[in-house]
Scaffold this motif. Structure first.
Motif, PDB file in Angstrom:
ATOM      1  N   ARG A 161       4.535  -6.231   2.673  1.00  0.00           N
ATOM      2  CA  ARG A 161       3.613  -7.067   1.905  1.00  0.00           C
ATOM      3  C   ARG A 161       2.474  -7.582   2.792  1.00  0.00           C
ATOM      4  NH1 ARG A 161       7.068 -10.242   0.131  1.00  0.00           N
ATOM      5  NH2 ARG A 161       6.679 -12.242   1.183  1.00  0.00           N
ATOM      6  N   VAL A 162       2.814  -8.016   3.996  1.00  0.00           N
ATOM      7  CA  VAL A 162       1.790  -8.500   4.926  1.00  0.00           C
ATOM      8  C   VAL A 162       0.808  -7.383   5.266  1.00  0.00           C
ATOM      9  CG1 VAL A 162       1.388  -9.298   7.291  1.00  0.00           C
ATOM     10  CG2 VAL A 162       3.190 -10.354   5.904  1.00  0.00           C
ATOM     11  N   LEU A 163       1.316  -6.187   5.544  1.00  0.00           N
ATOM     12  CA  LEU A 163       0.440  -5.074   5.899  1.00  0.00           C
ATOM     13  C   LEU A 163      -0.480  -4.696   4.747  1.00  0.00           C
ATOM     14  CD1 LEU A 163       2.931  -2.785   7.890  1.00  0.00           C
ATOM     15  CD2 LEU A 163       1.115  -4.236   8.824  1.00  0.00           C
ATOM     16  N   GLU A 164       0.065  -4.712   3.523  1.00  0.00           N
ATOM     17  CA  GLU A 164      -0.749  -4.367   2.348  1.00  0.00           C
ATOM     18  C   GLU A 164      -1.837  -5.406   2.108  1.00  0.00           C
ATOM     19  OE1 GLU A 164       2.069  -3.948  -0.792  1.00  0.00           O
ATOM     20  OE2 GLU A 164       2.932  -2.086   0.010  1.00  0.00           O
ATOM     21  N   VAL A 165      -1.490  -6.678   2.269  1.00  0.00           N
ATOM     22  CA  VAL A 165      -2.478  -7.739   2.070  1.00  0.00           C
ATOM     23  C   VAL A 165      -3.563  -7.668   3.146  1.00  0.00           C
ATOM     24  CG1 VAL A 165      -2.836 -10.245   2.166  1.00  0.00           C
ATOM     25  CG2 VAL A 165      -0.938  -9.302   0.831  1.00  0.00           C
ATOM     26  N   ALA A 166      -3.150  -7.446   4.389  1.00  0.00           N
ATOM     27  CA  ALA A 166      -4.118  -7.355   5.478  1.00  0.00           C
ATOM     28  C   ALA A 166      -5.094  -6.208   5.243  1.00  0.00           C
ATOM     29  CB  ALA A 166      -3.393  -7.174   6.814  1.00  0.00           C
ATOM     30  N   GLN A 167      -4.574  -5.090   4.743  1.00  0.00           N
ATOM     31  CA  GLN A 167      -5.440  -3.945   4.454  1.00  0.00           C
ATOM     32  C   GLN A 167      -6.365  -4.239   3.280  1.00  0.00           C
ATOM     33  OE1 GLN A 167      -3.371  -0.298   3.618  1.00  0.00           O
ATOM     34  NE2 GLN A 167      -5.215   0.958   3.757  1.00  0.00           N
ATOM     35  N   ALA A 168      -5.831  -4.853   2.237  1.00  0.00           N
ATOM     36  CA  ALA A 168      -6.633  -5.167   1.059  1.00  0.00           C
ATOM     37  C   ALA A 168      -7.767  -6.144   1.392  1.00  0.00           C
ATOM     38  CB  ALA A 168      -5.740  -5.746  -0.041  1.00  0.00           C
ATOM     39  N   LEU A 169      -7.483  -7.095   2.270  1.00  0.00           N
ATOM     40  CA  LEU A 169      -8.506  -8.077   2.658  1.00  0.00           C
ATOM     41  C   LEU A 169      -9.426  -7.562   3.771  1.00  0.00           C
ATOM     42  CD1 LEU A 169      -6.403 -11.394   2.690  1.00  0.00           C
ATOM     43  CD2 LEU A 169      -7.973 -10.578   0.922  1.00  0.00           C
ATOM     44  N   ASN A 170      -9.120  -6.347   4.280  1.00  0.00           N
ATOM     45  CA  ASN A 170      -9.881  -5.781   5.405  1.00  0.00           C
ATOM     46  C   ASN A 170      -9.854  -6.738   6.600  1.00  0.00           C
ATOM     47  OD1 ASN A 170     -11.351  -3.768   6.682  1.00  0.00           O
ATOM     48  ND2 ASN A 170     -13.328  -4.626   6.071  1.00  0.00           N
ATOM     49  N   TYR A 171      -8.655  -7.252   6.873  1.00  0.00           N
ATOM     50  CA  TYR A 171      -8.489  -8.200   7.978  1.00  0.00           C
ATOM     51  C   TYR A 171      -8.493  -7.462   9.304  1.00  0.00           C
ATOM     52  CZ  TYR A 171      -6.249 -11.297  11.334  1.00  0.00           C
ATOM     53  OH  TYR A 171      -5.970 -12.028  12.452  1.00  0.00           O
ATOM     54  N   ARG A 172      -9.271  -7.958  10.256  1.00  0.00           N
ATOM     55  CA  ARG A 172      -9.299  -7.425  11.617  1.00  0.00           C
ATOM     56  C   ARG A 172      -9.000  -8.560  12.584  1.00  0.00           C
ATOM     57  NH1 ARG A 172     -12.232  -2.578  12.438  1.00  0.00           N
ATOM     58  NH2 ARG A 172     -12.784  -3.289  14.519  1.00  0.00           N
ATOM     59  N   PRO A 173      -8.039  -8.381  13.476  1.00  0.00           N
ATOM     60  CA  PRO A 173      -7.742  -9.436  14.450  1.00  0.00           C
ATOM     61  C   PRO A 173      -8.962  -9.761  15.298  1.00  0.00           C
ATOM     62  CG  PRO A 173      -6.035  -7.747  14.453  1.00  0.00           C
ATOM     63  CD  PRO A 173      -7.151  -7.218  13.625  1.00  0.00           C
ATOM     64  N   ASN A 174      -9.049 -10.984  15.752  1.00  0.00           N
ATOM     65  CA  ASN A 174     -10.138 -11.428  16.618  1.00  0.00           C
ATOM     66  C   ASN A 174      -9.918 -10.849  18.015  1.00  0.00           C
ATOM     67  OD1 ASN A 174     -11.742 -12.929  18.464  1.00  0.00           O
ATOM     68  ND2 ASN A 174     -11.971 -14.545  16.926  1.00  0.00           N
ATOM     69  N   ALA A 175     -10.705  -9.793  18.323  1.00  0.00           N
ATOM     70  CA  ALA A 175     -10.498  -9.090  19.591  1.00  0.00           C
ATOM     71  C   ALA A 175     -10.748  -9.995  20.786  1.00  0.00           C
ATOM     72  CB  ALA A 175     -11.406  -7.865  19.653  1.00  0.00           C
ATOM     73  N   PHE A 176     -11.763 -10.862  20.680  1.00  0.00           N
ATOM     74  CA  PHE A 176     -12.069 -11.734  21.809  1.00  0.00           C
ATOM     75  C   PHE A 176     -10.932 -12.712  22.072  1.00  0.00           C
ATOM     76  CE2 PHE A 176     -14.006 -15.608  23.605  1.00  0.00           C
ATOM     77  CZ  PHE A 176     -14.479 -15.071  24.788  1.00  0.00           C
ATOM     78  N   ALA A 177     -10.378 -13.286  20.970  1.00  0.00           N
ATOM     79  CA  ALA A 177      -9.267 -14.220  21.141  1.00  0.00           C
ATOM     80  C   ALA A 177      -8.062 -13.511  21.742  1.00  0.00           C
ATOM     81  CB  ALA A 177      -8.901 -14.842  19.792  1.00  0.00           C
TER      82      ALA A 177
END
Length: 335
Positions: A41-57
């Motif tokens: 569920r988390v992976l599907e939501v992250a993909q649907a929202l086009n979430y990208r981790p903050n690379a700098f952080a």
């Protein structure tokens, strides 16, 4: 005007998936701690929202940016894009982004770029044919985590090194020409700051000294076609004194050939010409250019593998020396 949409955050993913931000973080970083249904569920939501981790952080947290830099003297010179391509072919599968920097043959800019890459928190840097003097170069690379130098020497504590043995390559070419009766050599030397240029000159002078000869023409120039044309203008008034010109690179040789032709100087009958690098144009001009071939893509791949080893703390291979291949073509007499 509508305000710009902000990128989704880990909190947005957590809210949409009905879990905590900590759970999202653990799932996305592969650390476990969530059931299979929750993970999906988390992976599907992250993909649907086009979430990208903050690379700098993440880079601050992990002390890694997963970026590396490569610095070249002049991207217009066909020698260097092939090195960059080789480095990219190794960096990308290893999870690294390659930042390419062109310093346009300017030592000041080279120093500035190395400082900028440090500010960008790159994990390592490859420097091709550095133009800085030894003291400034060592000072510029000292703060970097990992460094590989191409065509420059340094103690292993400072950098890994990959050097092309230009001296032996030039010696082989000049030896052949002396054996064919050539005696009056000139050198179109490239930039005075070039370490590789000095090695080429050493190769020429070593052979000539063994035969009681010396260079009769030796002049610096920019390492490009314009530099070759400038060498031609200086050389033509005394062309009768020469029967061979060794050029720092193929671009200089190509820039030299056309003015000689216009002036009625025959290549190789009157003056033989040797280049270095074997760029694609070397085999396409007429007469085709005799040159020293370096496997440039392989050079980039080797440099990147060495850099990744040094980033990982594996410094077993500190230095590599590559022997260039002498490619005998029509700008020198038939063997």
């Amino acid at each position: 005007m509508k305000p710009a949409l902000r990128p989704p955050t880990i909190t947005d993913v957590a809210t949409a998936a009905g879990v905590s931000p900590m759970t999202v973080s653990r799932v996305l970083n592969g650390r476990g701690g969530a059931g299979e249904e929750t993970r999906q569920r988390v992976l599907e939501v992250a993909q649907a929202l086009n979430y990208r981790p903050n690379a700098f952080a993440q880079s601050l947290k992990n002390d890694r940016s997963n970026t590396v830099g490569i610095v070249v003297p002049d991207i217009v010179n066909p020698f260097f894009p092939e090195i960059i391509r080789g480095a990219e072919l190794v960096a990308r599968p290893a999870g690294y982004t390659l930042l390419s920097c062109n310093v346009i043959e300017d030592p000041e800019r080279e120093e500035e770029v190395l400082g900028t890459l440090l500010d960008k928190r790159v994990d390592g840097v490859i420097i091709c044919s550095a133009r800085l003097d030894d003291e400034r170069l060592l000072h510029a690379i000292a703060p970097h985590r990992a460094v590989v130098l191409i065509n420059r020497s340094a103690a292993k504590r400072h950098a890994g090194t990959i050097e092309v043995d230009y001296r032996s390559g030039v010696e082989a070419a000049v030896t052949q020409l002396v054996a064919q009766g050539r005696r009056r050599f000139g050198f179109a030397a490239g930039l005075a700051s070039s370490h590789g240029g000095r090695k080429r000159r050493e190769g020429i002078e070593a052979v000539l000294a063994r035969h009681g000869l010396a260079l009769v023409f030796d002049a610096p120039c920019t390492p490009d076609i314009k530099g070759g044309a400038e060498i031609a203008a200086r050389l033509l008034p005394e062309a009768a004194r020469l029967d061979t010109v060794v050029c720092y690179n193929d671009l200089i040789a190509l820039g030299l050939m056309k003015p000689l032709e216009r002036a009625g100087v025959r290549v190789p009958e009157d003056i033989a010409i040797i280049g270095c690098d074997d760029i694609p144009a070397a085999s396409l001009v007429s007469p085709a250019l005799t040159t020293l071939r370096i496997a440039k893509q392989d050079l980039g791949e080797m440099a990147m593998r060495m850099l990744l080893d040094r980033i990982a703390g594996r410094n077993a291979q500190q230095g590599i020396v590559i022997e260039p291949d002498l490619i005998w073509r029509a700008t020198t007499p038939t063997l």
